[in-house]
Design a protein around this motif. Structure first.
Motif, short mmCIF file in Angstrom:
data_model
loop_
_atom_site.label_atom_id
_atom_site.label_comp_id
_atom_site.label_asym_id
_atom_site.label_seq_id
_atom_site.Cartn_x
_atom_site.Cartn_y
_atom_site.Cartn_z
N PHE A 33 9.02 7.31 -6.91
CA PHE A 33 10.08 6.82 -5.78
C PHE A 33 9.30 5.21 -5.24
CE2 PHE A 33 7.67 6.60 -1.02
CZ PHE A 33 7.01 8.05 -1.72
N ARG A 35 9.32 2.45 -1.88
CA ARG A 35 9.84 2.32 -0.71
C ARG A 35 9.73 0.80 -0.64
NH1 ARG A 35 11.62 0.52 3.36
NH2 ARG A 35 11.49 1.22 5.10
N GLN A 37 9.43 -2.61 2.39
CA GLN A 37 9.58 -3.11 3.45
C GLN A 37 10.00 -4.92 3.03
OE1 GLN A 37 10.50 -2.50 6.42
NE2 GLN A 37 9.71 -0.56 6.50
N CYS A 83 6.87 9.39 2.05
CA CYS A 83 7.06 8.62 2.45
C CYS A 83 8.08 9.35 4.21
CB CYS A 83 8.83 7.99 2.52
SG CYS A 83 9.21 6.58 3.50
N ASP A 137 3.25 -8.46 -1.07
CA ASP A 137 3.90 -8.44 -0.58
C ASP A 137 4.48 -10.03 0.18
OD1 ASP A 137 3.25 -6.31 0.81
OD2 ASP A 137 5.26 -5.78 1.20
N PHE A 147 3.81 -7.39 6.63
CA PHE A 147 3.48 -5.67 6.11
C PHE A 147 1.94 -5.44 6.44
CE2 PHE A 147 2.64 -0.97 5.07
CZ PHE A 147 3.94 -0.55 5.60
N HIS A 175 3.80 -0.40 -8.01
CA HIS A 175 3.34 0.62 -7.02
C HIS A 175 2.03 0.27 -6.88
CE1 HIS A 175 6.85 3.08 -7.39
NE2 HIS A 175 6.06 3.32 -8.77
N ARG A 180 -4.10 -0.73 -4.04
CA ARG A 180 -3.14 -0.42 -3.19
C ARG A 180 -4.77 0.42 -2.73
NH1 ARG A 180 1.74 3.41 -4.07
NH2 ARG A 180 1.50 3.57 -1.48
N GLY A 188 3.37 7.52 3.26
CA GLY A 188 2.73 6.42 2.59
C GLY A 188 2.95 5.36 3.92
N CYS A 191 -0.02 3.57 3.09
CA CYS A 191 -0.81 3.73 2.11
C CYS A 191 -0.44 2.92 1.40
CB CYS A 191 -0.55 4.65 1.00
SG CYS A 191 -0.85 6.10 1.91
N LYS A 193 0.34 -1.57 -0.46
CA LYS A 193 0.55 -1.68 -1.56
C LYS A 193 -0.03 -3.08 -1.87
CE LYS A 193 4.66 0.03 -2.61
NZ LYS A 193 6.15 0.13 -2.70
N TRP A 194 -0.75 -3.84 -2.76
CA TRP A 194 -0.74 -5.52 -3.13
C TRP A 194 -1.89 -5.54 -1.95
CZ3 TRP A 194 4.46 -3.73 -2.45
CH2 TRP A 194 5.41 -3.04 -3.45
N TYR A 214 7.65 4.13 12.13
CA TYR A 214 6.77 4.74 12.21
C TYR A 214 6.19 5.84 13.49
CZ TYR A 214 7.29 1.88 7.30
OH TYR A 214 7.37 1.59 6.29
N1 LIG Z 1 2.41 -3.52 0.93
C1 LIG Z 1 3.31 -3.39 1.33
N2 LIG Z 1 2.96 -1.73 0.96
C2 LIG Z 1 3.16 -0.80 1.65
C3 LIG Z 1 4.81 -1.16 1.71
C4 LIG Z 1 5.26 -2.20 2.02
O1 LIG Z 1 6.38 -1.99 2.18
N3 LIG Z 1 4.24 -3.39 1.27
N4 LIG Z 1 5.71 0.32 1.88
C5 LIG Z 1 5.15 2.02 2.41
C6 LIG Z 1 5.73 2.72 2.38
S1 LIG Z 1 6.92 2.95 4.11
C7 LIG Z 1 6.06 3.50 1.62
S2 LIG Z 1 6.93 5.04 1.39
C8 LIG Z 1 5.18 4.08 -0.03
C9 LIG Z 1 5.25 3.82 -0.70
O2 LIG Z 1 5.32 3.86 -2.13
P1 LIG Z 1 5.41 3.14 -3.49
O3 LIG Z 1 6.27 2.87 -3.40
O4 LIG Z 1 4.59 3.48 -4.17
O5 LIG Z 1 6.22 4.97 -3.83
O6 LIG Z 1 4.47 2.34 0.74
C10 LIG Z 1 3.28 2.02 1.88
N5 LIG Z 1 3.12 1.06 1.45
#
Ligand SMILES: Nc1nc2c(c(=O)[nH]1)N[C@H]1C(S)=C(S)[C@@H](COP(=O)(O)O)O[C@H]1N2
Ligand SMILES: [Mo]
Length: 347
Positions: A33, A35, A37, A83, A137, A147, A175, A180, A188, A191, A193-194, A214
């Motif tokens: 999946f 997800r 922002q 999520c 991002d 974020f 992802h 991450r 999630g 957690c 990302k980037w 959240y």
């Molecule tokens: N930089 C960043 N990390 C993020 C997000 C984001 O929007 N930007 N979304 C978060 C949310 S709400 C979720 S549920 C997970 C989703 O991870 P996936 O897209 O790898 O499944 O990443 C999280 N990490």
């Protein structure tokens, strides 16, 4: 058999895994999946330009390139990511946000380094109490809010991974390539990302994604008075059969997955008569900390008609998932047994 993602929004990309792809212990990267922002980076960052900063309440700031991180002791761990809003659309009372069914969840084996190794290297100052993560991002929307999320230092030091691999491949761009955060067993949102900056703080990070969303709160309450979403709640999903299916009398294989965040799934029971009677399901496949357990129940279906199938999980401490989910304004953490019931017709 539908295989492609169910896209809820294109920009930002929010898409769920179809139920049929949740039937294996590993969720393949291609159907995991999404997800977001903000806007996913269009191209992978050049690794010679990418540095992970570790700063804030530390004795020594760090700036690490990916190859330096990859020379640290490697950890390989399974972790189910969900999520906070997963199953929101199954709530009886509607809640705003992405209309997830059951597919805002997936299980992967992640390769990376323990966050504690980096923090120990940097040396925590005495007042270090929270750890904030920032990603690369680009924010969407006028306010341009990044974020940024923080977690308590105990979680950061005990069970948080910085992952650069997902199911044996380099972390896919969607992802979080190249790195991450993964607060194991937590939703999630924890957690990031980037990832390119880790800041040790004295108190939780303050900002939109910490204080306004959240958070578990009721209508009329201020969001920041509610608890922040942390560990994934005990839950089971049914991935076969699916609501609306017409099935033949005989042996019907009911499949599902159950997960407990930081806990352990001890039992799963299945009812094929809307909760009147329950039978034990059997587990299939691996049993790893932080990862879901796949289960099956072979239902000897002898009576034609409509049937409601339910599943309920119990954790290692004997706690059972709730019959109906605890409602909250943003519809987080729907783990209700009733909400996840599946209705089928036997012919
Ligand atoms: N930089 C960043 N990390 C993020 C997000 C984001 O929007 N930007 N979304 C978060 C949310 S709400 C979720 S549920 C997970 C989703 O991870 P996936 O897209 O790898 O499944 O990443 C999280 N990490
Ligand atoms: Mo999320």
């Amino acid at each position: 058999m539908t295989k492609s993602m169910r896209i809820m929004t294109e920009s930002p990309l929010n898409a769920e895994t179809p139920a049929v792809r949740l039937r294996s212990w590993i969720t393949p990267n291609a159907v995991f999946f999404d997800r977001n922002q903000g806007k996913i980076p269009e191209v992978p960052v050049a690794l010679d330009k990418w540095v992970l900063m570790v700063d804030g309440m530390v004795k020594r700031k760090l700036g690490l390139h990916l190859d330096q991180i990859q020379r640290l002791p490697k950890a390989i761990v399974a972790n189910t990511l969900e999520c906070s809003g997963n199953s929101r659309s199954l709530l009886e009372k509607k809640a705003p946000g992405n209309p997830w069914t059951i597919g805002g969840v997936g299980n992967a084996v992640w390769g990376g380094v323990w966050l504690r190794d980096l923090l120990n290297d940097a040396g925590l100052a005495d007042r270090a109490a929270h750890v904030a993560f920032e990603g690369m991002d680009t924010p969407l929307g006028k306010a341009q809010i990044k974020f940024v999320r923080s977690i308590p230092i105990e979680k950061a030091m005990s069970s948080t991974l910085l992952a650069y691999e997902m199911n044996g491949d380099p972390l896919p761009l969607k992802h979080g390539y190249p790195l991450r955060a993964l607060a194991l067993g937590w939703t999630g949102a924890n957690c990031v990302k980037w990832l390119n900056r880790i800041t040790v703080l004295e108190k939780p990070f303050e900002g939109f994604f910490m204080d306004q969303v959240y958070r578990v709160f009721q209508k009329g309450e201020k969001p920041d008075t509610g608890d922040a979403v942390t560990a994934i709640a005990l839950k089971s999903i049914i991935t076969q059969p699916l609501t609306g299916e017409h099935l033949e009398k005989g042996a019907i294989v009911v499949l599902g997955a159950a997960y407990a965040g930081e806990g352990h799934v001890a039992t799963v029971e299945v009812s094929v008569d809307d909760g009147a009677t329950w039978q034990a399901a059997e587990f299939i496949g691996p049993d790893e900390p932080f990862a879901w357990r796949q289960w099956q129940y072979v239902w000897p279906a002898s009576q034609a008609g409509e049937h409601t199938i339910k599943a309920r999980a119990t954790d290692g401490q004997g706690r059972r998932q709730p019959e109906t989910a605890r409602w909250n304004f943003l519809g987080y953490g729907n783990n209700g047994i009733d909400e996840h019931a599946v209705r089928v017709t036997v012919e």
